[in-house]
Design a protein around this motif. Structure first.
Motif, mmCIF file in Angstrom:
data_model
loop_
_atom_site.group_PDB
_atom_site.id
_atom_site.type_symbol
_atom_site.label_atom_id
_atom_site.label_comp_id
_atom_site.label_asym_id
_atom_site.label_seq_id
_atom_site.Cartn_x
_atom_site.Cartn_y
_atom_site.Cartn_z
ATOM 1 N N PRO A 212 73.809 57.604 -4.751
ATOM 2 C CA PRO A 212 75.229 57.840 -4.477
ATOM 3 C C PRO A 212 75.954 56.642 -3.876
ATOM 4 O O PRO A 212 77.150 56.513 -4.006
ATOM 5 C CB PRO A 212 75.226 59.008 -3.492
ATOM 6 N N TRP A 213 75.228 55.719 -3.219
ATOM 7 C CA TRP A 213 75.895 54.563 -2.615
ATOM 8 C C TRP A 213 76.191 53.478 -3.649
ATOM 9 O O TRP A 213 76.840 52.503 -3.337
ATOM 10 C CB TRP A 213 75.067 54.006 -1.461
ATOM 11 N N GLN A 214 75.744 53.626 -4.858
ATOM 12 C CA GLN A 214 76.057 52.691 -5.951
ATOM 13 C C GLN A 214 77.083 53.350 -6.862
ATOM 14 O O GLN A 214 76.802 53.714 -7.984
ATOM 15 C CB GLN A 214 74.791 52.344 -6.733
ATOM 16 N N LYS A 215 78.311 53.525 -6.390
ATOM 17 C CA LYS A 215 79.318 54.323 -7.088
ATOM 18 C C LYS A 215 79.578 53.858 -8.519
ATOM 19 O O LYS A 215 79.714 54.661 -9.417
ATOM 20 C CB LYS A 215 80.618 54.358 -6.298
ATOM 21 N N ASP A 216 79.648 52.558 -8.752
ATOM 22 C CA ASP A 216 79.934 52.076 -10.103
ATOM 23 C C ASP A 216 78.818 52.455 -11.070
ATOM 24 O O ASP A 216 79.060 52.918 -12.168
ATOM 25 C CB ASP A 216 80.124 50.560 -10.124
ATOM 26 N N GLU A 217 77.591 52.255 -10.656
ATOM 27 C CA GLU A 217 76.462 52.544 -11.529
ATOM 28 C C GLU A 217 76.143 54.034 -11.598
ATOM 29 O O GLU A 217 75.547 54.488 -12.556
ATOM 30 C CB GLU A 217 75.227 51.774 -11.057
ATOM 31 N N ALA A 218 76.530 54.779 -10.570
ATOM 32 C CA ALA A 218 76.219 56.199 -10.534
ATOM 33 C C ALA A 218 77.178 57.009 -11.401
ATOM 34 O O ALA A 218 76.935 58.171 -11.654
ATOM 35 C CB ALA A 218 76.252 56.713 -9.103
ATOM 36 N N SER A 219 78.250 56.399 -11.875
ATOM 37 C CA SER A 219 79.223 57.108 -12.692
ATOM 38 C C SER A 219 78.628 57.440 -14.055
ATOM 39 O O SER A 219 78.049 56.585 -14.721
ATOM 40 C CB SER A 219 80.480 56.264 -12.863
ATOM 41 N N VAL A 220 78.787 58.673 -14.469
ATOM 42 C CA VAL A 220 78.214 59.132 -15.727
ATOM 43 C C VAL A 220 79.012 58.600 -16.931
ATOM 44 O O VAL A 220 78.435 58.321 -17.976
ATOM 45 C CB VAL A 220 78.174 60.680 -15.751
ATOM 46 N N LEU A 221 80.307 58.434 -16.773
ATOM 47 C CA LEU A 221 81.147 58.024 -17.894
ATOM 48 C C LEU A 221 80.765 56.657 -18.464
ATOM 49 O O LEU A 221 80.548 56.546 -19.680
ATOM 50 C CB LEU A 221 82.626 58.058 -17.503
ATOM 51 N N PRO A 222 80.638 55.599 -17.665
ATOM 52 C CA PRO A 222 80.230 54.314 -18.252
ATOM 53 C C PRO A 222 78.853 54.377 -18.914
ATOM 54 O O PRO A 222 78.634 53.771 -19.963
ATOM 55 C CB PRO A 222 80.224 53.353 -17.068
ATOM 56 N N LEU A 223 77.939 55.125 -18.305
ATOM 57 C CA LEU A 223 76.604 55.274 -18.882
ATOM 58 C C LEU A 223 76.682 55.972 -20.236
ATOM 59 O O LEU A 223 76.093 55.524 -21.218
ATOM 60 C CB LEU A 223 75.701 56.060 -17.933
ATOM 61 N N THR A 224 77.441 57.060 -20.296
ATOM 62 C CA THR A 224 77.585 57.813 -21.541
ATOM 63 C C THR A 224 78.241 56.955 -22.622
ATOM 64 O O THR A 224 77.793 56.937 -23.766
ATOM 65 C CB THR A 224 78.425 59.084 -21.303
ATOM 66 N N GLN A 225 79.293 56.241 -22.252
ATOM 67 C CA GLN A 225 79.972 55.377 -23.218
ATOM 68 C C GLN A 225 79.050 54.277 -23.728
ATOM 69 O O GLN A 225 79.068 53.956 -24.914
ATOM 70 C CB GLN A 225 81.229 54.777 -22.597
ATOM 71 N N ALA A 226 78.241 53.712 -22.842
ATOM 72 C CA ALA A 226 77.300 52.669 -23.250
ATOM 73 C C ALA A 226 76.279 53.225 -24.251
ATOM 74 O O ALA A 226 75.948 52.576 -25.247
ATOM 75 C CB ALA A 226 76.585 52.079 -22.032
ATOM 76 N N ILE A 227 75.804 54.432 -23.986
ATOM 77 C CA ILE A 227 74.841 55.060 -24.896
ATOM 78 C C ILE A 227 75.492 55.315 -26.254
ATOM 79 O O ILE A 227 74.921 55.001 -27.293
ATOM 80 C CB ILE A 227 74.281 56.368 -24.294
ATOM 81 N N PHE A 228 76.703 55.868 -26.248
ATOM 82 C CA PHE A 228 77.409 56.141 -27.503
ATOM 83 C C PHE A 228 77.664 54.851 -28.280
ATOM 84 O O PHE A 228 77.483 54.801 -29.497
ATOM 85 C CB PHE A 228 78.737 56.857 -27.252
ATOM 86 N N ARG A 229 78.104 53.790 -27.585
ATOM 87 C CA ARG A 229 78.365 52.514 -28.274
ATOM 88 C C ARG A 229 77.094 51.989 -28.927
ATOM 89 O O ARG A 229 77.114 51.523 -30.068
ATOM 90 C CB ARG A 229 78.939 51.481 -27.302
ATOM 91 N N HIS A 230 75.987 52.066 -28.192
ATOM 92 C CA HIS A 230 74.716 51.582 -28.737
ATOM 93 C C HIS A 230 74.284 52.419 -29.949
ATOM 94 O O HIS A 230 73.890 51.868 -30.978
ATOM 95 C CB HIS A 230 73.632 51.609 -27.664
ATOM 96 N N GLN A 231 74.369 53.734 -29.823
ATOM 97 C CA GLN A 231 73.967 54.610 -30.929
ATOM 98 C C GLN A 231 74.828 54.342 -32.168
ATOM 99 O O GLN A 231 74.304 54.281 -33.290
ATOM 100 C CB GLN A 231 74.094 56.075 -30.522
ATOM 101 N N CYS A 232 76.126 54.215 -31.972
ATOM 102 C CA CYS A 232 77.024 54.014 -33.110
ATOM 103 C C CYS A 232 76.816 52.644 -33.751
ATOM 104 O O CYS A 232 76.926 52.502 -34.967
ATOM 105 C CB CYS A 232 78.481 54.202 -32.685
ATOM 106 N N THR A 233 76.498 51.636 -32.938
ATOM 107 C CA THR A 233 76.192 50.313 -33.490
ATOM 108 C C THR A 233 74.933 50.389 -34.333
ATOM 109 O O THR A 233 74.884 49.835 -35.436
ATOM 110 C CB THR A 233 76.027 49.283 -32.357
ATOM 111 N N ARG A 234 73.915 51.098 -33.833
ATOM 112 C CA ARG A 234 72.660 51.232 -34.586
ATOM 113 C C ARG A 234 72.886 51.991 -35.898
ATOM 114 O O ARG A 234 72.301 51.644 -36.917
ATOM 115 C CB ARG A 234 71.608 51.971 -33.746
ATOM 116 N N GLU A 235 73.728 53.026 -35.866
ATOM 117 C CA GLU A 235 73.989 53.801 -37.077
ATOM 118 C C GLU A 235 74.719 52.981 -38.137
ATOM 119 O O GLU A 235 74.576 53.231 -39.325
ATOM 120 C CB GLU A 235 74.808 55.046 -36.740
ATOM 121 N N ASN A 236 75.509 52.016 -37.708
ATOM 122 C CA ASN A 236 76.280 51.191 -38.644
ATOM 123 C C ASN A 236 75.684 49.790 -38.768
ATOM 124 O O ASN A 236 76.372 48.850 -39.144
ATOM 125 C CB ASN A 236 77.741 51.098 -38.172
#
Length: 120
Positions: free
Chosen positions: A14-38
């Motif tokens: 919890p003290w690492q607020k930037d890294e603990a945020s789910v949204l950037p993590l989720t977006q990074a995963i989606f970007r990676h998956q979509c890059t791999r698919e294309n």
């Protein structure tokens, strides 16, 4: 955290607020998956080229689809949690849960309306 053939280093404390945020993590995963698919289009893509436009359209379409699916899933989760919370509060206060039923019906209608008009 390992995800298939790649790795994402994240500290969920919890003290690492930037890294603990789910949204950037989720977006990074989606970007990676979509890059791999294309990926086949990635090799052919040269800026200003038709292949690059095709890749971009496919990549953003993939991101849109995954985000839309996640939005609908989270919307249903919020609806369920809100209903349970409302009913438990009504029960603890000794009152009927009619307002909860009405709120649930409204949220379900709203969810159905969102599902009928997906992002384009």
């Amino acid at each position: 955290m390992g995800y298939l053939s790649w790795q994402y280093d994240v500290d969920f404390s919890p003290w690492q607020k930037d890294e603990a945020s789910v949204l950037p993590l989720t977006q990074a995963i989606f970007r990676h998956q979509c890059t791999r698919e294309n990926q086949t289009l990635t090799r052919e893509a040269v800026k200003g080229d038709k292949a690059f436009e095709t890749f971009s359209a496919g990549w953003f379409g993939c991101l849109s689809d995954r985000s839309d699916a996640l939005m609908h899933s989270l919307s249903l989760a919020v609806t369920g949690y809100s209903d349970l919370s409302c009913r438990m509060k009504a029960e603890s206060e000794g009152r009927p849960d009619d307002a909860c039923k009405k709120a649930l019906d409204e949220r379900i209608l709203m969810h159905r309306a969102l599902k009928e008009f997906p992002a384009e």
